[in-house]
Design an enzyme around this catalytic site. Structure first.
Site, PDB file in Angstrom:
ATOM      1  N   HIS A  28       0.819  -1.222   0.000  1.00 12.69           N
ATOM      2  CA  HIS A  28       0.000   0.000   0.000  1.00 12.69           C
ATOM      3  C   HIS A  28       0.851   1.270   0.000  1.00 12.69           C
ATOM      4  CE1 HIS A  28       0.319   0.110   4.527  1.00 12.69           C
ATOM      5  NE2 HIS A  28       0.313   1.399   4.276  1.00 12.69           N
TER       6      HIS A  28
ATOM      7  N   ASP B  53      -0.630  -7.471   1.491  1.00  9.01           N
ATOM      8  CA  ASP B  53      -0.021  -6.137   1.538  1.00  9.01           C
ATOM      9  C   ASP B  53       1.485  -6.260   1.746  1.00  9.01           C
ATOM     10  OD1 ASP B  53       0.344  -3.425   1.667  1.00  9.01           O
ATOM     11  OD2 ASP B  53      -0.386  -3.218   3.734  1.00  9.01           O
TER      12      ASP B  53
ATOM     13  N   GLY C  48       3.040   5.872   8.926  1.00  9.08           N
ATOM     14  CA  GLY C  48       4.454   6.107   8.640  1.00  9.08           C
ATOM     15  C   GLY C  48       5.335   4.923   9.005  1.00  9.08           C
TER      16      GLY C  48
ATOM     17  N   SER D 273       4.332   1.860   8.262  1.00 14.19           N
ATOM     18  CA  SER D 273       3.988   0.819   7.291  1.00 14.19           C
ATOM     19  C   SER D 273       5.205   0.351   6.513  1.00 14.19           C
ATOM     20  CB  SER D 273       2.973   1.336   6.288  1.00 14.19           C
ATOM     21  OG  SER D 273       1.718   1.319   6.859  1.00 14.19           O
ATOM     22  N   GLY D 274       5.163  -0.923   6.196  1.00 12.49           N
ATOM     23  CA  GLY D 274       6.251  -1.507   5.423  1.00 12.49           C
ATOM     24  C   GLY D 274       7.405  -1.935   6.300  1.00 12.49           C
TER      25      GLY D 274
END
Ligand code: ARG
Length: 752
Positions: free
Chosen positions: A86, A138, A240, A242-243
């Site tokens: 995402h 995701d 922030g 994420s990932g």
């Protein structure tokens, strides 16, 4: 150029399974040097986290688009970074790899990035079936344009094989440069944050997400997702992060169990963070990286970690209950705080966390204007319920608009030492910005600020919330649209269960509005200081200030909405506007859309002793005017049982509708468009009316909020902001001379 060093495609054509991927019995120590993973150099927010030590999480990378950090990621091989899909997909399209760069070995993102190096991105790979976060898959792989330079601060993480099982309950770590709370960015110097999160089993997580949350939203956990956090919330990843990786230590090395994907808010109760589980994507990852040596390492799961209840079947559903807002007895507030500043009267405020008291800034106005921070803080004391001694104050933080905006007349005071909330004092709950206090919510007033209110019997302080349309339009939001549930209201209006003694002004007393949901108390609003005469009718909602409060306190008790039974009235979904004509308040005006065919919104059905039905007219939020003869039977001395139904009599095109059998009202429309009640039919007649005009004094004495349109055309009710009581409020007379009319004070019917 260095790509040539990492092996030619030819080799993969011959041997499609890279060495490291072969399901060999390679023990971690036998793995070649360049594939060493999950070993930080021995050394040495995320929400509720703390600064990481440099080099602790050497696989953590920062993904920049343009100039700023957008997402986190993890280094899994010299040329590969794992992140979340995402971060790169907007409206179904994958963003170009060229816009992205990968920062490796970063600790603080402020100033010269020492020891950091940057790589551009050659390709971004996302699973074909990825569409949106809630549907899973995701994850993304980023191929670096050139391999990272491995060193003490740049090392890859180990990936779990598909068969790898992470024991639920294990303490793992999430890292990132994301927000430290909802809508509250990590402050400078942007040091990488770490937070310890516990892996939640699938059943435990699903159980939490099945609890109704904001707007009744619940969520179905899907395969390939993993939850980590705590039922009580407070520690979590946030926007922030994420990932970025969720990593767990096993057998002396670190494996990446998850990729930060999403959550509902951050750190909310019963809403743990949702991660993409990495293990199920072993095959997909291997397929993508094939052809570029060395690929990521998928070491065997260490033997000692392979046992244990990964997901014990009898795992129970432990949901967290609110930690704030529980009063032991009604009217006794364990969060009541009194701030004592030498030389002035005590100031009433509220305990909002272990360490913070919220109070009106105006109590300390001298201190705000003269010096900031106040010099004499040493001498300030806070009295809390059932504490033997007073608390000292170490910090004073006024709201930035405190001196010019009443609705922001707030200050936070930090206690020198946190108090134990399990014994004695407790914190009140604060509403999140989208909180929707249902019309009809039970509320009470609590003392707020300086001033000595005339205390009456406690029943006088009970109140019930009015619906949004009334509250918004009554207080003059000319032509403005009425905020929908979930949008912050401009005001909260209580209607009181017992009316004021006429003529009494409560000058110099301020109040806060506490509202209850399922036995939990929220600080819902603070008194509107312009209305010091009579009890305040409009309160400034506190929810608009919750971002500021949580930013300053980092731990005030923000609590979810607890009552979801919106019912047919609460759940307005269509935007309504207030009638533009508000010269005389909102009386006689209909909601614009004439919602649900409601042509006569002031009409009430008055059911008397279960058999007679008369027309009543709503003349103020808590008052209905009816014809005496309909309500009281001649000669009878007992007051019958009366029930009033609002909002259902007015659906027929004419006021003398279906059910109503007696005493129709006469309504006339003024040029300005307002409808005015001119008379109520006298006994036995549909044409002869008892005039309302002569009863103006009696009605306005009894019902201060009733609106009259005087012949002069100027509004009768003093403009808002006036401190004057209505002129003839003092010395109320008993009943109207003609006794044709009766006023009914409404109290809500309690249903259980
Ligand atoms: N989607 C967010 C991001 O893009 C991550 C949110 C994680 N939220 C949470 N409550 N754990 O950064």
């Amino acid at each position: 150029m260095s790509q040539h060093l990492f092996l030619p495609l030819v080799i993969f054509a011959i041997n499609p399974i890279p060495r490291a991927f072969q399901d060999s019995a390679l023990s971690p120590t036998e793995e070649p040097e360049d594939l060493d993973c999950g070993h930080p150099e021995p050394s040495a927010r995320i929400m509720g986290g703390s600064d990481a030590q440099p080099g602790t999480w050497p696989w953590q990378v920062s993904l920049h688009q343009g100039r700023g950090h957008i997402c986190g990621g993890s280094l899994i091989a010299p040329s590969w970074v794992l992140s979340a899909a995402h971060c790169f997909v907007t409206n179904g399209t994958l963003e170009p790899a060229s816009e992205w760069s990968v920062l490796l070995g970063v600790h603080s993102q402020d100033g010269p990035l020492e020891g950091t190096h940057v790589r551009s991105v050659a390709a971004i790979l996302v699973p074909d079936n990825y569409s949106k976060v809630e549907l899973g898959s995701d994850l993304a792989l980023l191929r670096l344009a050139s391999p990272a330079k491995l060193g003490p601060t740049v090392r890859p993480i180990c990936l779990p094989r598909a068969s790898h099982r992470f024991v639920h309950g294990t303490a793992c770590w999430a890292t990132g440069w994301g927000d430290v709370q909802e809508a509250d960015p990590l402050p400078l110097p942007w040091v990488l944050q770490e937070v310890e999160l516990r892996l939640l089993g699938e059943a435990a997580c699903q159980c939490l997400y099945s609890q109704p949350g904001p707007f009744n939203l619940t969520f179905q956990l899907l395969p390939g997702m993993l939850c980590a956090g705590y039922p009580e919330g407070r520690r979590d990843t946030c926007q922030g992060d994420s990932g970025g990786p969720l990593v767990c230590e096993e057998g002396g090395r670190w494996f990446q169990a998850g990729i930060t994907s999403f959550g509902f808010g951050c750190g909310r109760r019963n809403r743990p963070g949702v991660f993409t589980a990495v293990a199920p994507y072993e095959t997909w990852i291997r397929e993508q990286v094939m052809g570029l040596e060395p690929g990521p390492a998928f070491p065997n799961q260490p033997q000692e970690s392979q046992t244990g209840p990964w997901e014990s079947r009898e795992e129970n559903c432990t949901i967290a209950l609110p930690e704030c807002g529980k009063a032991r007895r009604p009217g006794v507030w364990p969060w009541e705080a009194q701030v004592i500043v030498p030389g002035s009267r005590p100031c009433h405020g509220t305990l909002v966390s272990e360490s913070w008291v919220l109070a009106p800034a105006s109590c300390f106005l001298d201190s705000i204007t003269s010096d900031n921070p106040p010099r004499d803080l040493d001498s300030w004391r806070v009295l809390l319920p059932s504490r033997p001694r007073s608390e000292r104050v170490s910090r004073f933080v006024p709201h930035q608009n405190a001196t010019w905006d009443d609705a922001s007349d707030l200050a936070l005071l930090q206690l020198d030492a946190p108090v134990n909330l399990s014994s004695g004092p407790r914190a009140v709950c604060l509403p999140y910005p989208e909180h929707y206090f249902l019309p009809g919510s039970r509320c009470r007033l609590a003392r707020w600020g300086r001033g000595e209110p005339a205390l009456g019997p406690s029943a006088q302080f009970e109140a019930e919330l009015l619906g949004g349309w009334w509250c918004h339009c009554l207080y003059g939001h000319k032509g403005a649209s009425v905020p929908l549930p979930g949008q912050s209201p401009h005001q909260l209006c209580p209607s009181y269960q017992e009316e004021e003694e006429p003529g009494r002004c409560w000058n110099d007393s301020h109040w806060s509005l506490m509202c209850q949901e399922e036995g939990t108390w929220f600080l819902a609003g603070i008194g509107d200081f312009s209305s010091t005469c009579l009890r305040p009718r409009a309160f400034s909602p506190l929810q608009t200030h919750s971002p500021w409060i949580s930013h300053v306190t980092r731990g005030a008790y923000l609590e979810e909405q607890l009552a979801w039974d919106w019912g047919p009235d609460g759940e307005e979904t269509e935007t309504q506007t207030c009638p533009p004509h508000t010269e005389h308040g909102a009386c006689g005006l209909r909601p614009e859309a004439a919602q649900k065919g409601m042509l006569w919104p002031w009409l009430a059905e008055v059911h008397v002793a279960g058999d007679r039905v008369c027309t009543g007219i709503l003349v103020a939020p808590g008052w209905v005017l009816a014809a005496t003869h309909c309500v009281l039977r001649l000669g009878s001395t007992t007051v019958p049982h009366i029930e009033v139904y609002l909002g259902r009599a007015g659906a027929s095109p004419l006021p003398h509708g279906r059910l109503v059998t007696s005493a129709p009202p006469l309504l006339c429309q003024t040029e300005g468009g307002s409808w005015v009640l001119m008379g109520m039919a006298v006994r036995g007649s549909q044409e002869l009316f008892a005039a309302i005009g002569p009863e103006e004094a009696w009605i306005s004495q009894t019902v201060a909020e009733a609106h009259f349109l005087p012949s002069s055309g100027s509004p009768y009710w003093p403009a808002t902001g006036s401190d004057l009581c209505p002129p003839d409020l003092a010395g109320a007379s008993g009943s109207p001379k003609a006794a044709a009319l009766i006023l009914l004070l409404l109290t809500p019917l309690i249903q259980d």
